[in-house]
Design an enzyme around this catalytic site. Structure first.
Site, PDB file in Angstrom:
ATOM      1  N   GLN A   1       8.038  24.190  16.625  1.00 16.39           N
ATOM      2  CA  GLN A   1       6.875  25.081  16.771  1.00 16.39           C
ATOM      3  C   GLN A   1       6.350  25.087  18.211  1.00 16.39           C
ATOM      4  O   GLN A   1       6.052  26.144  18.776  1.00 16.39           O
ATOM      5  CB  GLN A   1       5.773  24.617  15.802  1.00 16.39           C
TER       6      GLN A   1
ATOM      7  N   GLU B   1      -2.985  23.704   1.981  1.00 13.51           N
ATOM      8  CA  GLU B   1      -3.711  24.972   2.059  1.00 13.51           C
ATOM      9  C   GLU B   1      -4.012  25.497   0.663  1.00 13.51           C
ATOM     10  O   GLU B   1      -3.448  25.046  -0.338  1.00 13.51           O
ATOM     11  CB  GLU B   1      -2.862  26.012   2.815  1.00 13.51           C
TER      12      GLU B   1
ATOM     13  N   THR C   1       7.981  27.370   2.260  1.00 13.30           N
ATOM     14  CA  THR C   1       6.562  27.264   1.913  1.00 13.30           C
ATOM     15  C   THR C   1       6.526  27.036   0.408  1.00 13.30           C
ATOM     16  O   THR C   1       7.231  27.733  -0.330  1.00 13.30           O
ATOM     17  CB  THR C   1       5.815  28.572   2.247  1.00 13.30           C
TER      18      THR C   1
ATOM     19  N   ASP D   1       2.371  24.586   3.528  1.00 17.84           N
ATOM     20  CA  ASP D   1       3.059  25.304   4.612  1.00 17.84           C
ATOM     21  C   ASP D   1       3.809  24.264   5.453  1.00 17.84           C
ATOM     22  O   ASP D   1       3.313  23.775   6.466  1.00 17.84           O
ATOM     23  CB  ASP D   1       2.010  26.059   5.436  1.00 17.84           C
TER      24      ASP D   1
ATOM     25  N   ARG E   1       6.911  20.582  13.813  1.00 15.85           N
ATOM     26  CA  ARG E   1       6.019  20.640  14.989  1.00 15.85           C
ATOM     27  C   ARG E   1       6.778  20.724  16.312  1.00 15.85           C
ATOM     28  O   ARG E   1       6.289  21.356  17.267  1.00 15.85           O
ATOM     29  CB  ARG E   1       5.097  19.416  15.014  1.00 15.85           C
TER      30      ARG E   1
ATOM     31  N   HIS F   1      -9.643  22.025  11.777  1.00 18.62           N
ATOM     32  CA  HIS F   1      -8.199  22.014  12.050  1.00 18.62           C
ATOM     33  C   HIS F   1      -7.895  22.690  13.390  1.00 18.62           C
ATOM     34  O   HIS F   1      -7.178  22.139  14.232  1.00 18.62           O
ATOM     35  CB  HIS F   1      -7.453  22.728  10.915  1.00 18.62           C
TER      36      HIS F   1
ATOM     37  N   GLU G   1       1.269  21.114   5.527  1.00 21.44           N
ATOM     38  CA  GLU G   1      -0.079  21.641   5.737  1.00 21.44           C
ATOM     39  C   GLU G   1      -0.664  21.944   4.368  1.00 21.44           C
ATOM     40  O   GLU G   1      -0.136  22.781   3.627  1.00 21.44           O
ATOM     41  CB  GLU G   1      -0.062  22.900   6.617  1.00 21.44           C
TER      42      GLU G   1
ATOM     43  N   ASP H   1      -0.418  33.834   6.674  1.00 23.12           N
ATOM     44  CA  ASP H   1      -1.046  32.513   6.765  1.00 23.12           C
ATOM     45  C   ASP H   1      -2.159  32.569   7.805  1.00 23.12           C
ATOM     46  O   ASP H   1      -1.917  32.909   8.967  1.00 23.12           O
ATOM     47  CB  ASP H   1       0.001  31.468   7.154  1.00 23.12           C
TER      48      ASP H   1
ATOM     49  N   GLU I   1      -2.634  16.223  12.728  1.00 24.63           N
ATOM     50  CA  GLU I   1      -3.999  15.742  12.974  1.00 24.63           C
ATOM     51  C   GLU I   1      -4.191  14.291  12.528  1.00 24.63           C
ATOM     52  O   GLU I   1      -4.839  13.509  13.219  1.00 24.63           O
ATOM     53  CB  GLU I   1      -5.004  16.596  12.196  1.00 24.63           C
TER      54      GLU I   1
ATOM     55  N   LYS J   1       8.294  27.477  10.693  1.00 20.90           N
ATOM     56  CA  LYS J   1       7.549  27.612   9.437  1.00 20.90           C
ATOM     57  C   LYS J   1       8.370  28.328   8.368  1.00 20.90           C
ATOM     58  O   LYS J   1       8.107  28.164   7.183  1.00 20.90           O
ATOM     59  CB  LYS J   1       6.289  28.454   9.685  1.00 20.90           C
TER      60      LYS J   1
HETATM   61 CA    CA Z   1      -0.402  26.960   8.008  1.00 23.97          CA
END
Ligand code: CA
Length: 404
Positions: free
Chosen positions: A233, A194, A250, A226, A230, A126, A192, A119, A351, A246
């Site tokens: 993380q 992607e 996925t 993904d 948080r 971002h 996320e 990834d 975000e 993570k």
């Molecule tokens: Ca990611």
């Protein structure tokens, strides 16, 4: 010039003759096999190959695309050309029609076996936002960020097909006002949005894949979510990268859009300053005008533009292999969260809600700082196709379930 297909539904919905994405499907009580989407149908390639209408019986009577992906670009091109012929020339209609299955009658499975999963972190918007949110006392971008496409190795074994339930992960977290870490379900579960590409043709050990060789190795593109915890993380990623925050899940979309279908979507990527080192330079423009849309429970949460990504896919692949690590069939490379410059273009809740401080307002009075149990997140995308058509990348979806 656009050629018309005789399949009645082919003109609608982004799965026309310009697209022809590959996937793996199963009908009740039948083994999985490879198919191609056309309109609201899936064309059964295993059936066509068994008839002798197309080559590649051993590629398509399979529960994954890996064998066909390993066959290489001449085989990919020959198959695509043949499918265009079969689906546009009405002379083939009676021969092909028995192999068109309504999409509503099939289950779409994970399209390929994932070998390794990487990834990246290639959106400047971002990475800048995340830097500002999590490390406000430091420069938003690290000193290496514009010199190389930053990435980490994820967990291939938990890459799931769209629709797989996402169980809220548990783990350690320590918030700013606690002295000791606590264990429990993540309170800051996020998505996320992607875009990923998947390798077909391996490369030899010790030999990288130069940017100009991208098309010889890469089969196509998928959408990726993904899922990210948080709070886990923030506590575990000191000083190394993401791990359990993570690796629980996925999600990938069911249709792999061939690189050949995206030629009309190629655009100039953002200017790179400073100029990258030689092995990361690319003579061709490889920005991709993929327009993503993220929905939470059916309400639009963001519209991230993939064309704004700083590092391009060939640069990512060149970097990932420049140390001589061989590329394998089924290697999946995700772009990193796709975020544009505007708030409504941000590809994750971290975000969009600025780490929970400004909850996102959605239609119908729904507010989200992070994901709640029962929330369904869907990422979908479209792109310009040949002859002015619009092609769809389909969608990747998942619903959050409470801890077991
Ligand atoms: Ca990611």
């Amino acid at each position: 010039m656009t050629t018309e297909s005789w399949v009645e539904s082919a003109a609608d919905g982004g799965f026309g003759i310009e697209n022809l994405p590959y996937g793996v499907f199963a009908r009740p009580r039948e083994l999985p096999r490879v198919g191609v989407a056309i309109g609201d149908r899936v064309l059964d390639l295993a059936g066509l190959a068994a008839d002798g209408t197309i080559d590649g019986r051993r590629w398509f009577a399979s529960g994954s695309l890996n064998a066909f992906m390993a066959a290489g670009r001449p085989a990919w091109r020959a198959n695509r050309d043949r499918l265009v012929q079969l689906l546009t020339d009405a002379a083939f209609r009676e021969r092909v029609r028995p192999h068109l299955v309504p999409l509503g009658d099939v289950e779409l499975l994970r399209p390929f076996e994932v070998a390794d999963y990487v990834d990246f972190y290639s959106s400047e918007h971002h990475a800048t936002n995340v830097g500002r949110i999590l490390r406000p006392d430091r420069a938003a971008l690290g000193a290496n960020w514009k010199r190389l496409p930053v990435a980490y190795h994820g967990r291939a074994g938990t890459v799931y097909p769209s629709g797989t339930p996402i169980v809220r992960p548990s783990g350690q977290r320590r918030t700013g006002d606690e002295d000791e870490p606590v264990f429990g379900p993540s309170l800051r579960l996020d998505f996320e949005a992607e875009v990923g590409f998947v390798a077909g043709v391996p490369s030899g050990t010790g030999r990288g894949v130069p940017t100009w060789a991208f098309r010889d190795h890469v089969f196509g593109f998928v959408l990726v979510n993904d899922w990210s915890a948080r709070d886990l993380q923030a506590w575990e990623s000191q000083p190394l990268g993401p791990f359990l925050s993570k690796s629980f899940a996925t999600s990938v979309s069911p249709w792999v859009v061939p690189v050949a279908a995206l030629e009309a979507a190629r655009v100039e990527p953002p200017a790179q300053d400073p100029e990258p080192l030689q092995y990361l330079r690319c003579d061709e423009p490889w920005g991709l005008d993929l327009r993503l849309e993220v929905l939470i429970n059916g309400r639009v949460a963001a519209r991230p533009p993939f064309a704004s990504m700083y590092w391009t896919s060939p640069q990512q692949l060149a970097h990932a292999t420049v140390n001589g690590a061989p590329l394998r069939t089924g290697d999946l490379f995700a772009s990193g969260t796709v975020s544009g410059p505007e708030r409504a273009q941000r590809g994750c809740l971290l975000e969009l809600s600025w780490n929970g401080r400004e909850p996102l307002e959605l239609d119908g009075g729904m507010r989200r700082a992070f994901l709640e149990d029962g929330d369904t997140v869907t990422v979908r995308a479209s792109a310009p196709g040949a002859g002015g058509a619009t092609i769809s990348l389909g969608e990747v979806s998942g619903t959050v379930h409470p801890p077991l």
